[in-house]
Design a protein around this motif. Structure first.
Motif, PDB file in Angstrom:
ATOM      1  N   LYS A   1      -7.962 -83.712 -55.111  1.00 14.92           N
ATOM      2  CA  LYS A   1      -9.210 -84.522 -55.129  1.00 14.92           C
ATOM      3  C   LYS A   1      -9.373 -84.696 -53.797  1.00 14.92           C
ATOM      4  O   LYS A   1      -8.521 -85.207 -52.836  1.00 14.92           O
ATOM      5  CB  LYS A   1      -8.969 -86.064 -55.799  1.00 14.92           C
ATOM      6  N   LEU A   2     -10.717 -84.527 -53.297  1.00 10.94           N
ATOM      7  CA  LEU A   2     -11.032 -84.648 -51.882  1.00 10.94           C
ATOM      8  C   LEU A   2     -12.420 -85.216 -51.785  1.00 10.94           C
ATOM      9  O   LEU A   2     -13.231 -85.157 -52.620  1.00 10.94           O
ATOM     10  CB  LEU A   2     -10.865 -83.049 -51.159  1.00 10.94           C
ATOM     11  N   ARG A   3     -12.893 -85.372 -50.577  1.00 13.28           N
ATOM     12  CA  ARG A   3     -14.246 -85.770 -50.121  1.00 13.28           C
ATOM     13  C   ARG A   3     -14.325 -85.194 -48.884  1.00 13.28           C
ATOM     14  O   ARG A   3     -13.757 -84.736 -48.106  1.00 13.28           O
ATOM     15  CB  ARG A   3     -14.359 -87.215 -50.117  1.00 13.28           C
ATOM     16  N   TYR A   4     -15.806 -84.567 -48.759  1.00 13.46           N
ATOM     17  CA  TYR A   4     -16.038 -83.684 -47.505  1.00 13.46           C
ATOM     18  C   TYR A   4     -17.344 -84.078 -47.180  1.00 13.46           C
ATOM     19  O   TYR A   4     -18.070 -84.761 -47.880  1.00 13.46           O
ATOM     20  CB  TYR A   4     -15.822 -82.346 -48.268  1.00 13.46           C
TER      21      TYR A   4
ATOM     22  N   GLY B   1     -13.238 -74.784 -42.397  1.00 15.32           N
ATOM     23  CA  GLY B   1     -13.092 -75.962 -43.083  1.00 15.32           C
ATOM     24  C   GLY B   1     -12.069 -76.506 -42.303  1.00 15.32           C
ATOM     25  O   GLY B   1     -10.927 -75.888 -41.848  1.00 15.32           O
ATOM     26  N   ILE B   2     -12.244 -77.554 -42.067  1.00 16.87           N
ATOM     27  CA  ILE B   2     -11.134 -78.393 -40.989  1.00 16.87           C
ATOM     28  C   ILE B   2     -10.671 -79.645 -42.073  1.00 16.87           C
ATOM     29  O   ILE B   2     -11.460 -80.664 -42.321  1.00 16.87           O
ATOM     30  CB  ILE B   2     -11.600 -78.940 -39.813  1.00 16.87           C
ATOM     31  N   SER B   3      -9.299 -79.738 -42.294  1.00 17.29           N
ATOM     32  CA  SER B   3      -8.835 -80.724 -42.912  1.00 17.29           C
ATOM     33  C   SER B   3      -8.848 -82.199 -42.144  1.00 17.29           C
ATOM     34  O   SER B   3      -8.102 -81.807 -40.926  1.00 17.29           O
ATOM     35  CB  SER B   3      -7.232 -80.483 -43.391  1.00 17.29           C
ATOM     36  N   VAL B   4      -9.085 -83.276 -42.468  1.00 18.57           N
ATOM     37  CA  VAL B   4      -9.159 -84.657 -41.672  1.00 18.57           C
ATOM     38  C   VAL B   4      -8.445 -85.620 -42.378  1.00 18.57           C
ATOM     39  O   VAL B   4      -8.239 -85.606 -43.592  1.00 18.57           O
ATOM     40  CB  VAL B   4     -10.477 -84.787 -41.399  1.00 18.57           C
TER      41      VAL B   4
ATOM     42  N   PHE C   1      -8.383 -84.545 -47.894  1.00 18.82           N
ATOM     43  CA  PHE C   1      -7.637 -84.569 -49.188  1.00 18.82           C
ATOM     44  C   PHE C   1      -7.309 -86.036 -49.597  1.00 18.82           C
ATOM     45  O   PHE C   1      -6.428 -86.542 -48.856  1.00 18.82           O
ATOM     46  CB  PHE C   1      -6.494 -83.503 -49.082  1.00 18.82           C
ATOM     47  N   LEU C   2      -7.669 -86.726 -50.758  1.00 16.84           N
ATOM     48  CA  LEU C   2      -7.077 -87.718 -51.163  1.00 16.84           C
ATOM     49  C   LEU C   2      -6.055 -87.865 -51.772  1.00 16.84           C
ATOM     50  O   LEU C   2      -5.006 -88.625 -51.881  1.00 16.84           O
ATOM     51  CB  LEU C   2      -8.422 -88.448 -52.073  1.00 16.84           C
ATOM     52  N   ASP C   3      -5.917 -86.820 -52.892  1.00 11.81           N
ATOM     53  CA  ASP C   3      -4.732 -86.495 -53.623  1.00 11.81           C
ATOM     54  C   ASP C   3      -4.547 -84.885 -53.816  1.00 11.81           C
ATOM     55  O   ASP C   3      -5.474 -84.102 -54.314  1.00 11.81           O
ATOM     56  CB  ASP C   3      -5.012 -87.195 -55.070  1.00 11.81           C
TER      57      ASP C   3
END
Length: 169
Positions: A64-67, A21-24, A82-84
């Protein structure tokens, strides 16, 4: 609960990776980058996850995230925005503890490097071939590597090992 892992007391024996998993910072920008790099479309795109149980599983008060997910032959790559709460960008230089890198196996680093440069990818330096006196074990001599970053600074590598990789069974 501490963020620093303790010293393991027993061997667990994990041997197969499912995904990385890579946070962007911007999912759309990262999907475009990885689509160009991998030459494929994501198998999952613009999905969302949220909720208190999920947040707690990640050590966060809320999330809250989108992926999006790309599947390679042997590994999935999850790109997660990560949106929130939105996080601060990492300082992912290769020498910083906790920094990871994702390595892609190629047949010829110099040829792939040239194709990638033509396509607009930037590299941290020129390709390198491991030389005698600079690497141990000696069977790594002749291995070719080149390093680059994704739009958020995640360290990426292409590698062509001399004699190929010994894959775990």
């Amino acid at each position: 609960m501490s963020n620093a892992p303790g010293t393991p007391t027993a061997s667990i024996g994990l041997r197969t990776a499912a995904h990385v998993g890579i946070s962007v910072g911007d999912l759309d920008r990262s999907v475009a980058f990885y689509r160009a790099l991998l030459g494929t479309e994501p198998v999952v795109r613009d999905e969302t996850m949220h909720g208190p149980g999920f947040a707690q599983s990640q050590g966060l008060p809320v999330t809250k995230l989108r992926y999006a997910t790309f599947n390679l032959d042997n590994l999935g790559i999850d790109l997660i925005q990560f949106l929130d709460p939105a996080g601060e960008p990492a300082q992912g230089a290769a020498n910083r503890p906790g920094t990871m890198h994702l390595c892609f196996l190629v047949d010829d680093v110099y040829a792939v490097h040239a194709r990638m440069r033509e396509a607009g990818f930037d590299f941290l330096g020129e390709p390198y071939t491991f030389a005698e006196g600079e690497v141990n074990p000696a069977d790594a001599l002749g291995t070719q590597v080149a390093y680059f970053n994704d739009p958020d600074g995640t360290n990426l590598e292409i590698i062509a090992p001399r004699g190929g990789f010994a894959r775990p069974e």
